[in-house]
Design an enzyme around this catalytic site. Structure first.
Site, PDB file in Angstrom:
ATOM      1  N   ARG A  18      89.254 122.601  35.796  1.00  0.00           N
ATOM      2  CA  ARG A  18      89.293 121.144  35.656  1.00  0.00           C
ATOM      3  C   ARG A  18      87.914 120.496  35.829  1.00  0.00           C
ATOM      4  O   ARG A  18      87.803 119.394  36.354  1.00  0.00           O
ATOM      5  CB  ARG A  18      90.292 120.533  36.657  1.00  0.00           C
ATOM      6  CG  ARG A  18      91.745 120.822  36.320  1.00  0.00           C
ATOM      7  CD  ARG A  18      92.669 120.134  37.288  1.00  0.00           C
ATOM      8  NE  ARG A  18      92.452 120.598  38.646  1.00  0.00           N
ATOM      9  CZ  ARG A  18      92.801 119.926  39.733  1.00  0.00           C
ATOM     10  NH1 ARG A  18      93.400 118.769  39.632  1.00  0.00           N
ATOM     11  NH2 ARG A  18      92.561 120.426  40.930  1.00  0.00           N
ATOM     12  N   TRP A  20      86.246 119.145  33.654  1.00  0.00           N
ATOM     13  CA  TRP A  20      86.293 117.928  32.830  1.00  0.00           C
ATOM     14  C   TRP A  20      86.789 116.745  33.660  1.00  0.00           C
ATOM     15  O   TRP A  20      86.206 115.666  33.648  1.00  0.00           O
ATOM     16  CB  TRP A  20      87.239 118.224  31.663  1.00  0.00           C
ATOM     17  CG  TRP A  20      87.458 117.164  30.654  1.00  0.00           C
ATOM     18  CD1 TRP A  20      86.644 116.844  29.607  1.00  0.00           C
ATOM     19  CD2 TRP A  20      88.605 116.322  30.535  1.00  0.00           C
ATOM     20  NE1 TRP A  20      87.216 115.855  28.854  1.00  0.00           N
ATOM     21  CE2 TRP A  20      88.422 115.513  29.394  1.00  0.00           C
ATOM     22  CE3 TRP A  20      89.788 116.163  31.276  1.00  0.00           C
ATOM     23  CZ2 TRP A  20      89.356 114.566  28.983  1.00  0.00           C
ATOM     24  CZ3 TRP A  20      90.725 115.228  30.872  1.00  0.00           C
ATOM     25  CH2 TRP A  20      90.505 114.440  29.734  1.00  0.00           C
ATOM     26  N   HIS A 695     103.555  99.899  39.451  1.00  0.00           N
ATOM     27  CA  HIS A 695     102.402 100.581  38.854  1.00  0.00           C
ATOM     28  C   HIS A 695     101.084  99.871  39.110  1.00  0.00           C
ATOM     29  O   HIS A 695     100.039 100.329  38.669  1.00  0.00           O
ATOM     30  CB  HIS A 695     102.627 100.784  37.352  1.00  0.00           C
ATOM     31  CG  HIS A 695     103.813 101.653  37.085  1.00  0.00           C
ATOM     32  ND1 HIS A 695     105.072 101.129  36.917  1.00  0.00           N
ATOM     33  CD2 HIS A 695     103.945 102.989  37.025  1.00  0.00           C
ATOM     34  CE1 HIS A 695     105.918 102.120  36.725  1.00  0.00           C
ATOM     35  NE2 HIS A 695     105.271 103.263  36.793  1.00  0.00           N
TER      36      HIS A 695
END
Ligand code: GLN
Ligand code: ZN
Length: 760
Positions: A18, A20, A695
């Site tokens: 990971r 990136w 959210h």
């Protein structure tokens, strides 16, 4: 002899470990510059290309790499930037690019949604008043890069116009033809520039062709591809489909392109091919290795499949490739150093899949004998796992067919028993399960995993968190409490670590959205219950309070859909095994006096097949599995379920069929739609509508929450209505969560006390 080619459709962008994700997050937090980000991601991109080159893939995709999402890349390539982020009209800056995906303090992010039936999310293009122009030919850039840096003659990959437009919003269906006309010249310009640069093959992704299309759509498609073909006669276009067989097969394969890419793993493509044949002048790019799973394939049977295909298509017009982009598979199994070799040998992640592709090509090209040792190796690896203890039914394993999947009493009867025992007020308040997972919680878990914290110390820490939050919930005045799920990293992984037949890898990550990656557990063997998984925490929480504490499980459908599933037996069998194992957990909770048990199924809807005619089968199996997990409880035990969406008008029947006593659903962003659903269908059980959006850190106003409740109560009777947030609160901070829940409870009381509802 005719040469068969190997190809790939896309390579994972996240890096082996990971890298990136880390590079992106460093940049977002201001710890690195744009130049550093670009340098690091270029390194990751080139490494991916180099690997494909080394493995011997003939057609290597370029332009599939992304700094966030390939659909967003397509949008900004054509200057599609929502007004609220409007830049100066030229190439979109990196800052704007990330703003569209992530939002800013002044502008909300573009919506994201699931990419077909995967767990990858794309950024929904907003075509409102679109004035597209070619802002940047990114394919040309990436094509040149691969050529200059590595001498690769790449195959640029572009999301096709039909799929791109169909996945976007901000226009009416009737406007589709005009919109397509506006984009076509730009697609043509991109392709012409590629042609001038000497590009040979281009992959145009049109996965929408596997869904049901209208006659009108088909006509538009034909005209579009005729125009494209005429404009770039020297480029060989492969029209790439995946995730299912093509709908309107005969029509699509006869479009004027050089080749068509077909998924031979999912759907009935082989049937289509046998029945309707394949145009003599075209290349067939056959997806024969499952790009979405992690299991090694029996190469011998894959060779057989290719031989069958080869009887209908000349071998020099055959390309062998994975069924879809390898974006959906983890990078390499090499980094899994602690797995039992029996399991590891049977695995195949992205890198290994490429090796399988190259081997198949070799086997078809030079005869089976040329890869005899490899055939043997793959066969043996699969056999060893199949014959291992992992895949032998245990004596204690119950047979799903022998178990009842219906509650004893129908809902109308059992609910009155429950009401009496539970003694809850009208419009009871509750939450969805998880409470804030602070950095501290994660830090303690990490310490424990590393061995820096003893089991007992970690347990103690979790208990303290539970106690703290039981008190907070009591103080706020919530009616049905939760323990908070502090012990869980992830709702699937947590159970995956505890059930037999599941395992959790070290680096088996795949991108979910943006920098966020998920690590789906592997279902490698017979799934069964080992020992109680959630009882300890639930019982502890219940011991602290006289209010009811709700037990909390992840349901069988979600466990299945969010895992990599063994492929040697039908998925439905695995589903039922999970259901039976969870049934035991439900029974354990009940035995320990937890009288309200929630079984979450957020993945039910997204697992819907891409073709409508397969929906019934899927939904029947899903409903049956859910009922298997929950039906054995007493009439007095209340089963809840939760789903993170409210657009289920089209699967309403199945939702009702789950026979859960209470369902909580996300609503606050789609009130209108939900209310219509309930107006049009009769739902006879209890419902909790999300009365505020979790959210964002925003604390809702009391008036707003009260209005949400009142609005719902116009359609849903008050004696069947629950009040809860939209979803779990694990991503929120503590202070904002407490503030929001207080408002929610106050609003509930206000509606109750003022009797702001129609009495039934
Ligand atoms: N019980 C889970 C939670 O609250 C449900 C999560 C979900 O619906 N995705 O986090
Ligand atoms: Zn949810």
């Amino acid at each position: 002899m005719a040469k068969i080619r190997s190809s790939n459709l896309g390579y994972p962008r996240i890096g082996k470990k990971r890298e990136w994700k880390k590079a992106l997050e460093k940049f977002w937090s201001g710890e690195s510059t744009e130049a550093e980000l670009l340098k690091e991601t270029k390194k990751i991109r080139l490494e991916g290309l180099r690997k494909q080159q080394e493995k011997g893939i003939d057609l290597i995709p370029v332009g599939d790499f992304s700094l966030y999402d390939q659909v967003l890349d397509t949008s900004v390539m054509f200057g599609i930037v929502p007004k609220r982020f409007q830049n100066n009209g030229g190439k979109t800056s990196l800052e704007t690019y990330f703003s569209i995906a992530r939002g800013t303090k002044d502008a909300v992010a573009s919506e994201m949604t699931k990419w077909f039936n995967t767990n990858y999310h794309y950024i929904v293009p907003e075509f409102d008043d679109a004035k597209p122009f070619l802002a940047e030919n990114r394919l040309l850039t990436f094509y040149k890069e691969a050529k200059e840096e590595l001498g690769i003659e790449g195959k640029p990959v572009i999301l096709g116009p039909i799929t791109f437009l169909k996945l976007g919003k901000g226009y009416k269906q009737a406007e589709f033809p005009q919109l397509l006309q506006a984009f076509l010249p730009l697609y043509i310009q991109v392709l012409q520039e590629l042609q001038e640069a000497g590009v040979n093959w281009v992959q145009i992704d049109e996965p929408i062709f596997v869904t049901d299309l209208s006659q009108k759509d088909l006509l538009e498609i034909k005209q579009a591809y005729e125009a494209i073909a005429k404009a770039v006669p020297e480029i060989k276009i492969i029209l790439q489909t995946y995730f299912e067989s093509i709908s309107s097969y005969e029509y699509i394969v006869n479009l004027p392109v050089a080749g068509v890419g077909i998924d031979f793993v999912h759907g009935d493509s082989l049937n289509d091919l046998c029945e309707y044949g394949f145009p003599k002048d075209k290349v067939l790019a056959a997806g024969v290795i499952d790009g979405r799973n992690v299991w090694r394939q029996d190469l011998e049977s894959k060779l057989g499949l290719v031989e069958t295909i080869g009887q209908l298509v000349d071998k020099d017009r055959l390309i062998i490739q994975p069924s879809c982009s390898l974006l959906h598979a983890p990078v390499t199994k090499k980094t899994e150093t602690t797995l039992d070799p029996i399991i590891k040998d049977a695995l195949s992640f992205a890198d290994e899949k490429l090796e399988e592709i190259v081997l198949i090509v070799k086997g078809v090209q030079n005869g089976k004998e040329s890869i005899a040792d490899k055939l043997e190796e793959s066969k043996r690896a699969i056999e060893v796992l199949n014959n291992s203890k992992y895949r032998t039914k245990t004596a204690g394993q119950m047979n799903a067919d022998a178990l009842n999947a219906d509650r004893e009493l129908p809902f109308a009867k059992r609910i009155s028993i429950q009401k009496e025992i539970l003694g809850l007020p009208l419009l009871p308040t509750t939450t969805i399960g998880s409470l804030p997972q602070t950095t501290e919680v994660r830090k303690q878990r990490l310490k424990w995993r590393k061995g820096d914290l003893s089991d007992r110390e970690y347990e103690q820490y979790i208990e303290n968190e539970i106690e703290k939050w039981i008190r907070i919930q009591e103080e706020i005045g919530i009616d049905v409490l939760v323990h908070g799920e502090f012990e869980r990293t992830d709702m699937v992984e947590f159970f995956g670590e505890k059930l037999n037949g599941f395992l959790v890898t070290k680096f088996g990550w795949v991108q979910s959205y943006g920098s966020r990656c998920v690590k789906p557990p592997l279902i490698f063997g017979e799934v069964s219950f080992d020992k109680p998984m959630t009882v300890k925490e639930s019982v502890y929480a219940q011991s602290l309070t006289s209010k009811r504490v709700k037990g909390m499980l992840t349901g069988p459908i979600t466990m299945l859909n969010w895992s990599f599933v063994r492929d040697d037996i039908p998925r439905v069998d695995v589903l039922n095994q999970i259901a039976v194992a969870l049934r035991k957990e439900v029974e354990e909770l009940e035995r320990n006096d937890i009288k309200i048990i929630q079984v979450d199924e957020p993945a039910l809807r997204e697992g819907l097949p891409l073709k409508r005619d397969k929906w019934d089968e899927y939904l029947n199996e899903a409903v049956h599995a859910f009922k298997l997990s929950t039906a054995s409880v007493e009439n007095s035990t209340q089963i809840h379920t939760h789903m993170c969406y409210s657009s289920f008008g089209d699967i309403f029947h199945a939702i009702s069929g789950l026979d859960a006593d209470v369902i909580s659903i996300e609503t606050s962003r789609s009130h209108g739609e939900l209310i219509t659903t309930f107006e049009e269908n009769t739902y006879d059980k209890e419902i909790g509508l999300g009365v505020y959006d979790i959210h964002s850190p925003r604390i809702p106003g009391k008036k707003e929450v009260t209005e949400n409740i009142k609005r719902a109560l116009k359609t849903i009777p008050a004696n069947r209505f629950w009040i809860n947030p939209d979803c779990g609160l694990k991503t929120r901070q503590e202070p904002e969560t407490i503030a929001a829940l207080k408002i929610m409870v106050e609003a509930a009381k206000e509606v109750r006390n003022a009797q702001l509802y129609v009495q039934n």
